[in-house]
Design an enzyme around this catalytic site. Structure first.
Site, PDB file in Angstrom:
ATOM      1  N   GLY A  88      36.787  61.734  32.447  1.00  0.00           N
ATOM      2  CA  GLY A  88      35.950  62.727  31.770  1.00  0.00           C
ATOM      3  C   GLY A  88      36.320  62.846  30.304  1.00  0.00           C
ATOM      4  O   GLY A  88      36.399  63.941  29.763  1.00  0.00           O
TER       5      GLY A  88
ATOM      6  N   SER B 290      34.762  61.800  27.497  1.00  0.00           N
ATOM      7  CA  SER B 290      33.772  61.731  26.409  1.00  0.00           C
ATOM      8  C   SER B 290      33.287  63.092  25.940  1.00  0.00           C
ATOM      9  O   SER B 290      32.593  63.187  24.934  1.00  0.00           O
ATOM     10  CB  SER B 290      32.558  60.911  26.869  1.00  0.00           C
ATOM     11  OG  SER B 290      31.789  61.672  27.780  1.00  0.00           O
ATOM     12  N   ARG B 291      33.622  64.147  26.700  1.00  0.00           N
ATOM     13  CA  ARG B 291      33.107  65.482  26.345  1.00  0.00           C
ATOM     14  C   ARG B 291      34.216  66.514  26.485  1.00  0.00           C
ATOM     15  O   ARG B 291      35.179  66.316  27.236  1.00  0.00           O
ATOM     16  CB  ARG B 291      31.996  65.899  27.321  1.00  0.00           C
ATOM     17  CG  ARG B 291      30.683  65.224  27.109  1.00  0.00           C
ATOM     18  CD  ARG B 291      29.563  66.010  27.765  1.00  0.00           C
ATOM     19  NE  ARG B 291      29.600  65.989  29.223  1.00  0.00           N
ATOM     20  CZ  ARG B 291      29.583  67.085  29.980  1.00  0.00           C
ATOM     21  NH1 ARG B 291      29.565  68.289  29.425  1.00  0.00           N
ATOM     22  NH2 ARG B 291      29.604  66.992  31.295  1.00  0.00           N
TER      23      ARG B 291
ATOM     24  N   ASN C 280      32.452  57.154  38.751  1.00  0.00           N
ATOM     25  CA  ASN C 280      32.548  58.460  39.415  1.00  0.00           C
ATOM     26  C   ASN C 280      33.962  58.563  39.982  1.00  0.00           C
ATOM     27  O   ASN C 280      34.336  57.806  40.887  1.00  0.00           O
ATOM     28  CB  ASN C 280      31.507  58.534  40.538  1.00  0.00           C
ATOM     29  CG  ASN C 280      31.511  59.884  41.227  1.00  0.00           C
ATOM     30  OD1 ASN C 280      32.482  60.641  41.150  1.00  0.00           O
ATOM     31  ND2 ASN C 280      30.427  60.203  41.909  1.00  0.00           N
ATOM     32  N   VAL C 281      34.739  59.506  39.479  1.00  0.00           N
ATOM     33  CA  VAL C 281      36.152  59.587  39.868  1.00  0.00           C
ATOM     34  C   VAL C 281      36.366  59.987  41.335  1.00  0.00           C
ATOM     35  O   VAL C 281      37.473  59.859  41.851  1.00  0.00           O
ATOM     36  CB  VAL C 281      36.933  60.577  38.968  1.00  0.00           C
ATOM     37  CG1 VAL C 281      37.076  60.037  37.561  1.00  0.00           C
ATOM     38  CG2 VAL C 281      36.286  61.964  38.973  1.00  0.00           C
TER      39      VAL C 281
ATOM     40  N   ASN D  97      41.408  64.552  34.138  1.00  0.00           N
ATOM     41  CA  ASN D  97      40.781  65.679  33.441  1.00  0.00           C
ATOM     42  C   ASN D  97      39.396  66.017  33.987  1.00  0.00           C
ATOM     43  O   ASN D  97      38.986  67.180  33.939  1.00  0.00           O
ATOM     44  CB  ASN D  97      40.692  65.333  31.945  1.00  0.00           C
ATOM     45  CG  ASN D  97      39.739  66.250  31.208  1.00  0.00           C
ATOM     46  OD1 ASN D  97      40.036  67.425  30.998  1.00  0.00           O
ATOM     47  ND2 ASN D  97      38.570  65.738  30.819  1.00  0.00           N
TER      48      ASN D  97
ATOM     49  N   SER E 196      43.975  74.567  36.089  1.00  0.00           N
ATOM     50  CA  SER E 196      43.374  75.758  35.457  1.00  0.00           C
ATOM     51  C   SER E 196      44.234  76.973  35.752  1.00  0.00           C
ATOM     52  O   SER E 196      44.984  76.985  36.741  1.00  0.00           O
ATOM     53  CB  SER E 196      41.974  75.982  36.051  1.00  0.00           C
ATOM     54  OG  SER E 196      41.424  77.192  35.609  1.00  0.00           O
TER      55      SER E 196
ATOM     56  N   TYR F 194      35.349  76.562  43.067  1.00  0.00           N
ATOM     57  CA  TYR F 194      36.097  76.026  41.914  1.00  0.00           C
ATOM     58  C   TYR F 194      37.551  76.497  41.940  1.00  0.00           C
ATOM     59  O   TYR F 194      38.490  75.698  41.811  1.00  0.00           O
ATOM     60  CB  TYR F 194      35.425  76.476  40.610  1.00  0.00           C
ATOM     61  CG  TYR F 194      36.159  76.051  39.357  1.00  0.00           C
ATOM     62  CD1 TYR F 194      36.108  74.730  38.909  1.00  0.00           C
ATOM     63  CD2 TYR F 194      36.920  76.961  38.620  1.00  0.00           C
ATOM     64  CE1 TYR F 194      36.777  74.325  37.761  1.00  0.00           C
ATOM     65  CE2 TYR F 194      37.592  76.569  37.469  1.00  0.00           C
ATOM     66  CZ  TYR F 194      37.521  75.253  37.048  1.00  0.00           C
ATOM     67  OH  TYR F 194      38.193  74.857  35.919  1.00  0.00           O
TER      68      TYR F 194
HETATM   69  P1  NAP Z   1      33.019  69.752  30.506  1.00  0.00           P
HETATM   70  O1  NAP Z   1      32.835  69.912  29.041  1.00  0.00           O
HETATM   71  O2  NAP Z   1      31.964  70.252  31.424  1.00  0.00           O
HETATM   72  O3  NAP Z   1      33.309  68.203  30.806  1.00  0.00           O
HETATM   73  C1  NAP Z   1      33.507  67.774  32.114  1.00  0.00           C
HETATM   74  C2  NAP Z   1      33.913  66.323  32.081  1.00  0.00           C
HETATM   75  O4  NAP Z   1      34.134  65.880  33.427  1.00  0.00           O
HETATM   76  C3  NAP Z   1      32.820  65.442  31.474  1.00  0.00           C
HETATM   77  O5  NAP Z   1      33.420  64.480  30.645  1.00  0.00           O
HETATM   78  C4  NAP Z   1      32.202  64.779  32.701  1.00  0.00           C
HETATM   79  O6  NAP Z   1      31.707  63.487  32.476  1.00  0.00           O
HETATM   80  C5  NAP Z   1      33.418  64.672  33.618  1.00  0.00           C
HETATM   81  N1  NAP Z   1      33.000  64.508  35.017  1.00  0.00           N
HETATM   82  C6  NAP Z   1      32.353  65.392  35.803  1.00  0.00           C
HETATM   83  N2  NAP Z   1      32.122  64.850  37.026  1.00  0.00           N
HETATM   84  C7  NAP Z   1      32.644  63.585  36.986  1.00  0.00           C
HETATM   85  C8  NAP Z   1      32.735  62.516  37.920  1.00  0.00           C
HETATM   86  N3  NAP Z   1      32.257  62.644  39.177  1.00  0.00           N
HETATM   87  N4  NAP Z   1      33.328  61.360  37.525  1.00  0.00           N
HETATM   88  C9  NAP Z   1      33.821  61.215  36.279  1.00  0.00           C
HETATM   89  N5  NAP Z   1      33.766  62.201  35.339  1.00  0.00           N
HETATM   90  C10 NAP Z   1      33.187  63.366  35.698  1.00  0.00           C
HETATM   91  O7  NAP Z   1      34.373  70.445  30.994  1.00  0.00           O
HETATM   92  P2  NAP Z   1      35.710  70.802  30.209  1.00  0.00           P
HETATM   93  O8  NAP Z   1      35.630  72.235  29.889  1.00  0.00           O
HETATM   94  O9  NAP Z   1      35.988  69.825  29.171  1.00  0.00           O
HETATM   95  O10 NAP Z   1      36.758  70.659  31.430  1.00  0.00           O
HETATM   96  C11 NAP Z   1      37.700  69.593  31.509  1.00  0.00           C
HETATM   97  C12 NAP Z   1      38.725  69.965  32.582  1.00  0.00           C
HETATM   98  O11 NAP Z   1      39.383  71.180  32.195  1.00  0.00           O
HETATM   99  C13 NAP Z   1      38.114  70.221  33.956  1.00  0.00           C
HETATM  100  O12 NAP Z   1      38.957  69.719  34.968  1.00  0.00           O
HETATM  101  C14 NAP Z   1      38.048  71.734  34.013  1.00  0.00           C
HETATM  102  O13 NAP Z   1      38.061  72.225  35.331  1.00  0.00           O
HETATM  103  C15 NAP Z   1      39.308  72.108  33.260  1.00  0.00           C
HETATM  104  N6  NAP Z   1      39.291  73.475  32.720  1.00  0.00           N
HETATM  105  C16 NAP Z   1      38.352  73.847  31.792  1.00  0.00           C
HETATM  106  C17 NAP Z   1      38.369  75.146  31.326  1.00  0.00           C
HETATM  107  C18 NAP Z   1      37.374  75.635  30.289  1.00  0.00           C
HETATM  108  O14 NAP Z   1      37.333  76.841  30.046  1.00  0.00           O
HETATM  109  N7  NAP Z   1      36.601  74.794  29.664  1.00  0.00           N
HETATM  110  C19 NAP Z   1      39.321  76.063  31.800  1.00  0.00           C
HETATM  111  C20 NAP Z   1      40.243  75.636  32.748  1.00  0.00           C
HETATM  112  C21 NAP Z   1      40.226  74.336  33.203  1.00  0.00           C
HETATM  113  P3  NAP Z   1      30.130  63.229  32.141  1.00  0.00           P
HETATM  114  O15 NAP Z   1      29.872  63.895  30.838  1.00  0.00           O
HETATM  115  O16 NAP Z   1      29.993  61.773  32.050  1.00  0.00           O
HETATM  116  O17 NAP Z   1      29.358  63.831  33.269  1.00  0.00           O
END
Ligand code: NAP
Length: 265
Positions: A13, A15-16, A67-68, A94, A146, A160
């Protein structure tokens, strides 16, 4: 000499959102990075990031769609990293999803997809890269869990929150299982960071303000701070750190939640 000079890293994950900062920080420290993405819409983002870090940091990068949560995809992805960059020395699990659905109407499909992406992926990827790490008696695995793995954070999304608790506990179990081979397995636990994952939640500005107020430091964290924590756990400086859940949360998880901290969704 940079802290991760010539190490080979795979970021799922990547790229974003938070993944971008993890990729950028690893590259800045000298690692060659494989950037995984899943959606077709993220392909260009991954390509642009690859070009950016290669130009800025004199490292090699590749992008890989997979797909992970699917074993064949994981096998294909890790083999491609091995063939192009070398054996994975740093794995950052991630990728994650947080579908904002209420418990009473939650579908079985959403439950399964959440666990497949947030938990099963760690099993599949860690098992695959550990095969080589065990032989080399070296390796770093960092799982992005998290604060929700320790607290019932808000808004309350049981699928979640429970998946992140499973990911954190899996981190500890793997730390014990793989530690004997000098493989470190740790987790980084962000509190709320502004990414696509939180956009919907923060459409309501009052939700944003309540989240800030609920944090002991009266601010949200940043993706870069998560990348910094990952770099530390991936570096030699963390050699004796194993099975640790490093909460990058401004102290949220040591504060007793107040009833009005909870957001609506
Ligand atoms: P995000 O912006 O929604 O990005 C999610 C990433 O996961 C994207 O790169 C997406 O890839 C990838 N992904 C989703 N399903 C996938 C799959 N089946 N196979 C491969 N890649 C997949 O989320 P984020 O906020 O950056 O979160 C990153 C991590 O931090 C996650 O584990 C999340 O639970 C954790 N986290 C986030 C927060 C927060 O507040 N943002 C807080 C606590 C923990 P695509 O774009 O290609 O779909």
């Amino acid at each position: 000499m940079k802290r991760l000079e010539n190490k080979v890293a795979l970021v799922t994950g990547g790229s974003r959102g938070i993944g971008v900062s993890i990729v950028e920080r690893l590259a800045e420290e000298g690692a060659h990075v494989a950037i995984n993405y899943h959606s077709a819409s993220s392909k260009q983002l991954a390509e642009d990031l690859k070009e950016k870090i290669e130009a800025m940091h004199n490292i090699k990068a590749i992008t890989i769609q997979a797909n992970v949560g699917v074993k064949d995809d994981v096998e294909r992805m890790v083999s491609e990293v091995e063939d192009t960059l070398g054996d994975v020395e740093i794995l950052v699990n991630n990728a994650g999803i947080a579908p904002f659905e209420s418990f009473l109407t939650l579908s079985e499909e959403t439950w399964d997809m959440t666990y497949q992406t947030n938990v099963k992926s760690i099993f599949l990827l860690s098992q695959r890269v550990a095969q080589k790490m065990v032989k080399k008696r070296a390796g770093k695995i960092v799982n992005i869990t998290s604060t929700a793995s320790l607290l019932v954070t808000s808004p309350v999304i049981p699928h979640y929150i429970s998946s992140k608790a499973a990911a954190s506990q899996l981190t500890k179990a793997l730390a014990i299982e793989l530690g004997r081979y000098q493989i470190n397995v740790n987790a980084v636990g962000p509190s709320t960071v502004e990414t696509d994952m939180t956009t919907e939640m923060f459409e309501d500005k009052e939700n944003y303000q309540r989240e800030v107020e609920a944090n002991p430091m009266k601010r949200l964290g940043t993706s870069k701070q998560i990348g910094d924590a990952v770099v530390f756990l991936a570096s030699d400086e963390a050699e004796q750190v194993n099975g640790h859940l490093l909460m990058v949360d401004g102290g949220l998880t040591v504060k007793a939640a107040q009833p009005d901290d909870h957001l609506q969704h």
